[in-house]
Design a protein around this motif. Structure first.
Motif, mmCIF file in Angstrom:
data_model
loop_
_atom_site.group_PDB
_atom_site.id
_atom_site.type_symbol
_atom_site.label_atom_id
_atom_site.label_comp_id
_atom_site.label_asym_id
_atom_site.label_seq_id
_atom_site.Cartn_x
_atom_site.Cartn_y
_atom_site.Cartn_z
ATOM 1 N N UNK A 81 0.868 -1.181 0.000
ATOM 2 C CA UNK A 81 0.000 0.000 0.000
ATOM 3 C C UNK A 81 0.904 1.229 0.000
ATOM 4 N N UNK A 82 0.709 2.099 -0.988
ATOM 5 C CA UNK A 82 1.601 3.237 -1.217
ATOM 6 C C UNK A 82 0.924 4.527 -0.774
ATOM 7 N N UNK A 83 1.506 5.184 0.217
ATOM 8 C CA UNK A 83 0.956 6.446 0.700
ATOM 9 C C UNK A 83 1.224 7.591 -0.259
ATOM 10 N N UNK A 84 0.444 8.678 -0.118
ATOM 11 C CA UNK A 84 0.626 9.788 -1.070
ATOM 12 C C UNK A 84 1.816 10.680 -0.725
ATOM 13 N N UNK A 85 2.574 10.327 0.320
ATOM 14 C CA UNK A 85 3.838 11.033 0.578
ATOM 15 C C UNK A 85 4.961 10.447 -0.291
ATOM 16 N N UNK A 86 4.705 9.314 -0.925
ATOM 17 C CA UNK A 86 5.721 8.630 -1.737
ATOM 18 C C UNK A 86 5.755 9.236 -3.132
ATOM 19 N N UNK A 87 6.951 9.520 -3.639
ATOM 20 C CA UNK A 87 7.108 10.077 -4.982
ATOM 21 C C UNK A 87 7.676 9.018 -5.926
ATOM 22 N N UNK A 88 7.666 9.340 -7.208
ATOM 23 C CA UNK A 88 8.231 8.430 -8.219
ATOM 24 C C UNK A 88 9.730 8.211 -8.029
ATOM 25 N N UNK A 89 10.397 9.138 -7.356
ATOM 26 C CA UNK A 89 11.843 9.035 -7.170
ATOM 27 C C UNK A 89 12.215 8.223 -5.932
ATOM 28 N N UNK A 90 11.234 7.801 -5.170
ATOM 29 C CA UNK A 90 11.481 7.052 -3.947
ATOM 30 C C UNK A 90 12.137 5.707 -4.255
ATOM 31 N N UNK A 91 13.241 5.416 -3.581
ATOM 32 C CA UNK A 91 13.997 4.182 -3.840
ATOM 33 C C UNK A 91 13.138 2.936 -3.651
ATOM 34 N N UNK A 92 12.318 2.953 -2.623
ATOM 35 C CA UNK A 92 11.475 1.788 -2.340
ATOM 36 C C UNK A 92 10.397 1.616 -3.410
ATOM 37 N N UNK A 93 9.855 2.734 -3.891
ATOM 38 C CA UNK A 93 8.840 2.667 -4.952
ATOM 39 C C UNK A 93 9.454 2.156 -6.252
ATOM 40 N N UNK A 94 10.683 2.571 -6.537
ATOM 41 C CA UNK A 94 11.372 2.097 -7.741
ATOM 42 C C UNK A 94 11.563 0.580 -7.670
ATOM 43 N N UNK A 95 11.936 0.097 -6.482
ATOM 44 C CA UNK A 95 12.141 -1.353 -6.326
ATOM 45 C C UNK A 95 10.805 -2.099 -6.368
ATOM 46 N N UNK A 96 9.761 -1.461 -5.879
ATOM 47 C CA UNK A 96 8.413 -2.050 -5.974
ATOM 48 C C UNK A 96 8.056 -2.318 -7.429
ATOM 49 N N UNK A 97 8.354 -1.347 -8.289
ATOM 50 C CA UNK A 97 8.081 -1.521 -9.724
ATOM 51 C C UNK A 97 8.935 -2.646 -10.307
ATOM 52 N N UNK A 98 10.195 -2.719 -9.893
ATOM 53 C CA UNK A 98 11.095 -3.754 -10.406
ATOM 54 C C UNK A 98 10.647 -5.159 -10.004
#
Length: 481
Positions: A81-98
């Motif tokens: 679950x991704x909060x709206x404080x998370x940006x596209x540049x967030x390291x964890x979000x990038x790894x989530x996509x990977x």
């Protein structure tokens, strides 16, 4: 940059482990608690892991990683679950996509796990959402309807800001703010409204909305979501609210101060034991005499909107009145934090000029013979802009002394578009015989208050943040004075 696959924006059929990015936000922490109570294993991460939310999550036994890292997604969760404080540049979000893990936004998760199986009662509007939600949740509980809810403030009656009940109703605070970096729609568009309230509608959230018209477009979309057999309760005192309801498919009931409305107020007065009393009119005729523990006409209107909902779903008027009277308030909404040496320190969330004006009017009603000392911190993205510079001049009319903290400048806004506390103090002092002062920091405000407060003063501290722990620090100073 995180490029999340839209095909993965859903919950898988089998879920055990859920990871929450941005878990220390008030709503996200509540969602974590609700999901854990529902039997899921919860982990989370956040950049700012500190009390009270860190203690809240620790008490629940939820593991929280400090900072965002791709290592936080090990072991691999079934859902993120991704909060709206998370940006596209967030390291964890990038790894989530990977890793191609299924993901949801906060409002999507709330809808998927808790609203889908219930009838959604959504409170929306620029002002009064948290208080009105809390009143409604409490009144449903006292009417023995066992509601489920998530609210943006702590309700002392329930010891938190969420509850899972066995009843058919879910009470949701409908925020028009955007959902996530991958979904720029307003959060409330995910909440499947069956019955809804619009308390007010003004320009706010200048960081995501260009103007009032863009906010109105979001509300019009929300109104169209309410089904034909649903109900919309709209504050007709607000012309912007009247403007956005034209496309409603459902029944619309008006409320406000005009006796021609479906629901209206009469005879608002300060009663015994600091109760506020009023008469609720339905169609101009007497419906019920109501007393609430909250001061101010705006809280009477919030209670009236709740009355309209409860009447619609079949709660008898006597139970409505008793439920409203039992509600004792929400933390950070005119909350008394302490009384020392005869000086009362109050905490309130108000930051928009209209909310400030209504809050101070309510405090003046509650304390007509006391000196009202207001301490204001402009902290939101909107209040730190010059948008409301002139509107604030009259917002503090009920104050006797006003202390304004200079805001932390917005790095992406030109200097001439930034809010100035010093300018506000000058403008107020030019227009009326009040003492308004600007201070560079919290320490300077405390230094002034420590030598100028007198027994009988009411100190109301207005901020949507922690304000450098000013409440507790001031109480301690007064205790030792």
């Amino acid at each position: 940059m995180a490029n999340l696959d839209p095909q993965l924006n859903s919950a898988p059929s089998k879920i055990n482990h859920i990871h929450i990015m941005g878990i220390c936000g008030t709503g996200m922490a509540a969602l974590a608690g609700m999901l854990q109570s529902s039997g899921f294993t919860i982990t989370g991460s956040d950049q700012n892991v500190y009390p009270p939310m860190s203690d809240f999550l620790a008490d629940l036994g939820i593991t929280v990683k400090s900072g965002y890292s791709k290592n936080n997604l090990e072991p691999r969760p079934d859902l993120v679950i991704v909060g709206n404080v998370i940006t596209r540049k967030n390291e964890e979000a990038i790894h989530l996509a990977e890793l191609a893990i299924p993901y949801l936004s906060f409002p999507q998760a709330l809808s998927r796990f808790f609203i889908n199986s219930r009838k959604s009662l959504v409170i929306t509007g620029t002002h009064g959402k948290t208080t009105t939600c809390s009143i409604l949740a409490s009144a449903l509980y006292h009417a023995e309807l066992d509601p489920t809810f998530m609210i943006g403030g702590i309700v002392p009656e329930f010891g938190g800001n969420f509850r899972i009940g066995d009843g058919e109703y879910f009470v949701a605070e409908g925020d028009e703010y955007d959902t996530a970096f991958f979904d720029k729609k307003s959060k409330f568009l995910h909440y499947q409204p069956h019955i809804a309230v619009i308390t007010s509608l003004e320009f706010d959230h200048a960081d995501i909305f260009e103007d009032l018209q863009s906010i109105k477009r979001a509300f019009r979309k929300f109104v169209r979501l309410i089904p034909e057999d649903g109900l919309l309760i709209a504050n007709f005192d607000d012309e912007n609210v009247r403007d956005v309801i034209s496309e409603a498919r459902c029944n619309v009931q008006s409320y406000g101060l005009n006796s021609a409305y479906d629901w209206s107020l009469a005879d608002v007065r300060r009663g015994e034991s600091n109760l506020t009393s009023f008469t609720a009119l339905q169609g101009g005729n007497h419906y019920s005499d109501i007393a609430i523990q909250l001061p101010g006409q705006h809280n009477c209107l919030n209670s009236l909107a709740v009355t309209a909902i409860l009447h619609h779903i079949g709660v008898p008027s006597e139970k409505i009145s008793s439920g409203l009277k039992a509600f004792s308030g929400v933390r950070r909404r005119q909350e008394i934090r302490g009384i020392e040496k005869g000086i009362t320190v109050i905490d309130d969330f108000a930051h928009h000029p209209t909310a400030v004006r209504e809050t101070l009017s309510a405090l003046r009603m509650a304390y007509p013979d006391n000196r009202l000392v207001i301490v204001f911190e402009p902290r939101t993205n909107t209040s730190r802009r010059a948008i409301f510079q002139k509107d604030y001049v009259t917002a503090f009319d009920c104050s006797d002394v006003l202390c304004i903290r200079e805001p932390v400048p917005l790095t992406n806004v030109a200097e001439d578009n930034q809010f100035s506390s010093a300018q506000l103090a000058r403008d107020i002092n030019e227009t009326r015989e009040r003492k308004a002062m600007a201070f560079n920091d919290t320490d300077a405000i405390l230094s002034y208050l420590s030598t100028h407060l007198e027994s009988g003063d009411i100190v109301a501290i207005l901020s949507n943040g922690g304000f450098d722990n000013i409440h507790n620090r001031l109480i301690e100073i007064l205790r030792n004075r």
